[in-house]
Scaffold this active site. Structure first.
Site, PDB file in Angstrom:
ATOM      1  N   THR A   1      44.659  60.481  67.397  1.00 53.80           N
ATOM      2  CA  THR A   1      45.142  61.864  67.237  1.00 53.80           C
ATOM      3  C   THR A   1      46.570  62.067  67.740  1.00 53.80           C
ATOM      4  O   THR A   1      46.964  63.195  68.020  1.00 53.80           O
ATOM      5  CB  THR A   1      44.205  62.842  67.974  1.00 53.80           C
ATOM      6  N   TRP A   2      47.319  60.991  67.827  1.00 53.33           N
ATOM      7  CA  TRP A   2      48.716  61.128  68.258  1.00 53.33           C
ATOM      8  C   TRP A   2      49.459  62.111  67.340  1.00 53.33           C
ATOM      9  O   TRP A   2      50.104  63.067  67.803  1.00 53.33           O
ATOM     10  CB  TRP A   2      49.373  59.750  68.267  1.00 53.33           C
TER      11      TRP A   2
ATOM     12  N   TYR B   1      50.620  63.343  73.750  1.00 55.00           N
ATOM     13  CA  TYR B   1      50.655  63.620  72.309  1.00 55.00           C
ATOM     14  C   TYR B   1      50.845  65.126  72.083  1.00 55.00           C
ATOM     15  O   TYR B   1      49.889  65.901  72.084  1.00 55.00           O
ATOM     16  CB  TYR B   1      49.371  63.137  71.619  1.00 55.00           C
TER      17      TYR B   1
ATOM     18  N   ARG C   1      51.618  52.585  61.579  1.00 54.14           N
ATOM     19  CA  ARG C   1      52.349  53.847  61.357  1.00 54.14           C
ATOM     20  C   ARG C   1      52.543  54.154  59.865  1.00 54.14           C
ATOM     21  O   ARG C   1      53.581  54.621  59.436  1.00 54.14           O
ATOM     22  CB  ARG C   1      53.675  53.841  62.127  1.00 54.14           C
TER      23      ARG C   1
ATOM     24  N   LYS D   1      50.919  53.879  50.636  1.00 58.30           N
ATOM     25  CA  LYS D   1      51.513  54.974  49.860  1.00 58.30           C
ATOM     26  C   LYS D   1      53.010  55.110  50.083  1.00 58.30           C
ATOM     27  O   LYS D   1      53.674  55.888  49.399  1.00 58.30           O
ATOM     28  CB  LYS D   1      50.820  56.287  50.208  1.00 58.30           C
TER      29      LYS D   1
ATOM     30  N   GLY E   1      44.873  56.456  62.815  1.00 57.39           N
ATOM     31  CA  GLY E   1      45.540  57.735  63.035  1.00 57.39           C
ATOM     32  C   GLY E   1      45.537  58.581  61.769  1.00 57.39           C
ATOM     33  O   GLY E   1      45.946  58.113  60.713  1.00 57.39           O
ATOM     34  N   ALA E   2      45.047  59.823  61.894  1.00 60.42           N
ATOM     35  CA  ALA E   2      45.029  60.727  60.729  1.00 60.42           C
ATOM     36  C   ALA E   2      45.199  62.157  61.212  1.00 60.42           C
ATOM     37  O   ALA E   2      44.868  62.489  62.353  1.00 60.42           O
ATOM     38  CB  ALA E   2      43.719  60.567  59.968  1.00 60.42           C
TER      39      ALA E   2
HETATM   40  P1  NAP Z   1      48.249  54.251  62.465  1.00 59.33           P
HETATM   41  O1  NAP Z   1      46.822  54.573  62.598  1.00 59.33           O
HETATM   42  O2  NAP Z   1      48.607  52.839  62.334  1.00 59.33           O
HETATM   43  O3  NAP Z   1      48.878  55.001  61.271  1.00 59.33           O
HETATM   44  C1  NAP Z   1      48.989  56.386  61.169  1.00 59.33           C
HETATM   45  C2  NAP Z   1      49.800  56.595  59.941  1.00 59.33           C
HETATM   46  O4  NAP Z   1      49.017  56.221  58.809  1.00 59.33           O
HETATM   47  C3  NAP Z   1      50.327  57.958  59.666  1.00 59.33           C
HETATM   48  O5  NAP Z   1      51.654  57.763  59.283  1.00 59.33           O
HETATM   49  C4  NAP Z   1      49.552  58.442  58.462  1.00 59.33           C
HETATM   50  O6  NAP Z   1      50.317  59.139  57.513  1.00 59.33           O
HETATM   51  C5  NAP Z   1      49.134  57.167  57.810  1.00 59.33           C
HETATM   52  N1  NAP Z   1      47.840  57.300  57.149  1.00 59.33           N
HETATM   53  C6  NAP Z   1      46.671  57.685  57.690  1.00 59.33           C
HETATM   54  N2  NAP Z   1      45.708  57.686  56.762  1.00 59.33           N
HETATM   55  C7  NAP Z   1      46.311  57.334  55.598  1.00 59.33           C
HETATM   56  C8  NAP Z   1      45.850  57.183  54.257  1.00 59.33           C
HETATM   57  N3  NAP Z   1      44.585  57.426  53.926  1.00 59.33           N
HETATM   58  N4  NAP Z   1      46.723  56.771  53.332  1.00 59.33           N
HETATM   59  C9  NAP Z   1      48.015  56.521  53.641  1.00 59.33           C
HETATM   60  N5  NAP Z   1      48.514  56.663  54.882  1.00 59.33           N
HETATM   61  C10 NAP Z   1      47.658  57.061  55.847  1.00 59.33           C
HETATM   62  O7  NAP Z   1      49.144  54.808  63.665  1.00 59.33           O
HETATM   63  P2  NAP Z   1      48.997  55.583  64.990  1.00 59.33           P
HETATM   64  O8  NAP Z   1      48.506  56.982  64.800  1.00 59.33           O
HETATM   65  O9  NAP Z   1      50.272  55.336  65.665  1.00 59.33           O
HETATM   66  O10 NAP Z   1      47.882  54.803  65.792  1.00 59.33           O
HETATM   67  C11 NAP Z   1      46.538  55.199  65.778  1.00 59.33           C
HETATM   68  C12 NAP Z   1      46.144  55.794  67.102  1.00 59.33           C
HETATM   69  O11 NAP Z   1      46.247  54.809  68.128  1.00 59.33           O
HETATM   70  C13 NAP Z   1      47.027  56.938  67.609  1.00 59.33           C
HETATM   71  O12 NAP Z   1      46.756  58.159  66.947  1.00 59.33           O
HETATM   72  C14 NAP Z   1      46.666  56.923  69.049  1.00 59.33           C
HETATM   73  O13 NAP Z   1      45.406  57.541  69.263  1.00 59.33           O
HETATM   74  C15 NAP Z   1      46.604  55.433  69.347  1.00 59.33           C
HETATM   75  N6  NAP Z   1      47.882  54.876  69.813  1.00 59.33           N
HETATM   76  C16 NAP Z   1      47.963  54.485  71.116  1.00 59.33           C
HETATM   77  C17 NAP Z   1      49.136  53.983  71.637  1.00 59.33           C
HETATM   78  C18 NAP Z   1      49.167  53.555  73.070  1.00 59.33           C
HETATM   79  O14 NAP Z   1      50.255  53.311  73.620  1.00 59.33           O
HETATM   80  N7  NAP Z   1      48.043  53.440  73.719  1.00 59.33           N
HETATM   81  C19 NAP Z   1      50.261  53.857  70.810  1.00 59.33           C
HETATM   82  C20 NAP Z   1      50.165  54.223  69.475  1.00 59.33           C
HETATM   83  C21 NAP Z   1      48.967  54.717  69.003  1.00 59.33           C
HETATM   84  P3  NAP Z   1      51.071  60.549  57.711  1.00 59.33           P
HETATM   85  O15 NAP Z   1      52.336  60.219  58.439  1.00 59.33           O
HETATM   86  O16 NAP Z   1      51.302  61.006  56.309  1.00 59.33           O
HETATM   87  O17 NAP Z   1      50.162  61.433  58.487  1.00 59.33           O
END
Ligand code: NAP
Length: 330
Positions: A20-21, A57, A208, A214, A280-281
């Protein structure tokens, strides 16, 4: 949905957790609160029961949105709320701070925003080089004793730091980055967690959005979006990554009848069979492919083929280090 017990606990978590970032808006060009709440419900409807958030976040906003959705769902006891501690933003920058007094203050702020009386998994967000790991671990052990948290995790810690942490406080989980393009943990953190029986919450499954399938060569990201700072999104490197995504998509389609997003999530699930991947969504439609990640596996031959594609298109992959916040200047 596949489920797994978080090590050393009776907490049963879905193997895909909702990240949920982006719901906090900060570094993601803003977010829409109602859409975010609907996204959380869509995850719950698809048997995702772990939701990962952090105070940083959106400076409390992501936790507030999670608190709103969870409290209105009436499902609190079936859910696993994972949040974090140890990043400070109130003094003109974002700094690592895992001092015991900071932890004791933050836990109460998070409980209030999350509208709950206990946090299921409480994770140190980043190692703080200015605070002895033992002091941080002792503060977390005291929170377990108090009943405010049920399990303890760390994030972005090395194997060595986790060893020290664990000498003071039982360590249930570790949250490192891991996806097709970011595989640095294969050297140390991943084998250490597997050997020691520490559950991993692997973040960034879609890198990311790169692995969402897409993005285009001319995609633009609004405002403060992190992709404007991520070196992978800079040309000409960006086009190499997109080339890999296209080939991976072809492999996913030809061998499994899947798309590149489904392949990317499945890849993490198959590489780490007892662990959890975070997706992440922030819009409900982004979770449409959840079902497509279940009920199949990537065979060894395809794993090798995937590695060959990566070697061809991104022989020198760029890590996620650019995201690391700095130490406290005070
Ligand atoms: P992620 O899950 O790798 O990717 C999120 C990205 O994917 C967003 O840009 C989103 O698009 C896109 N996306 C999501 N569903 C999609 C779909 N069906 N089709 C196309 N694109 C899609 O990145 P993240 O949010 O950075 O990482 C996931 C989670 O891990 C975070 O939310 C957080 O909870 C955790 N996290 C932790 C740390 C840490 O230091 N502990 C660091 C980073 C992340 P849009 O941009 O269009 O929304």
């Amino acid at each position: 949905m596949e489920f797994v017990k978080i090590a050393g606990t009776e907490i049963n978590s879905s193997r895909i957790g909702l990240g949920t970032w982006a719901m906090g808006g900060w570094l993601w060009g803003g977010s829409d609160r109602k859409e975010c709440v609907r996204t959380i419900y869509k995850a719950f409807d698809n048997e995702v029961n772990l939701i990962d958030t952090a105070p940083i976040y959106g400076f409390g906003l992501s936790e507030e949105i999670v608190g709103e959705a969870v409290s209105q769902s009436g499902m609190r006891d079936e859910l696993v709320i994972a949040t974090k501690v140890g990043l400070e933003w109130e003094r003109g920058g974002i700094f690592r701070n895992s001092l015991p007094e900071r932890i004791r203050k933050e836990v109460d702020d998070s409980l209030r925003r999350l509208r709950t009386d206990r946090i299921d998994l409480y994770q140190i967000h980043w190692p703080d080089p200015l605070t002895p790991v033992e002091e941080t671990a002792q503060a977390m052990a005291e929170l377990i004793e108090s009943g405010k948290i049920r399990a303890v995790g760390v994030s972005n810690y090395s194997a060595e730091q986790m060893e020290i942490f664990r000498s003071v406080c039982p360590l249930n989980s570790s949250q490192p980055p891991y996806n097709l393009f970011e595989r640095g943990i294969e050297e140390d953190v991943l084998p250490w967690c597997e050997e020691q029986g520490v559950t991993m919450l692997l973040y960034g499954a879609l890198c990311r959005g790169l692995l969402g399938g897409k993005l285009k060569t001319d995609s633009e990201f609004p405002g403060d979006d992190i992709r404007n700072f991520d070196p992978k999104f800079r040309k000409p490197v960006y086009d190499n990554y997109l080339g890999a995504v296209e080939k991976l998509g072809e492999l996913a389609s030809e061998r499994f009848g899947k798309n590149v997003l489904e392949l990317s999530v499945r890849w993490v699930l198959d590489k780490c069979e007892n662990d959890i991947t975070l997706w992440g969504a922030r819009r409900p439609g982004q979770l449409d492919d959840l079902a497509g990640t279940a009920g199949w596996a990537i065979d060894d031959d395809s794993m090798n083929e995937i590695d060959a594609i990566l070697d061809t298109f991104v022989p020198n992959p760029i890590g996620p280090e650019f995201m690391a916040p700095g130490p406290r200047p005070f």
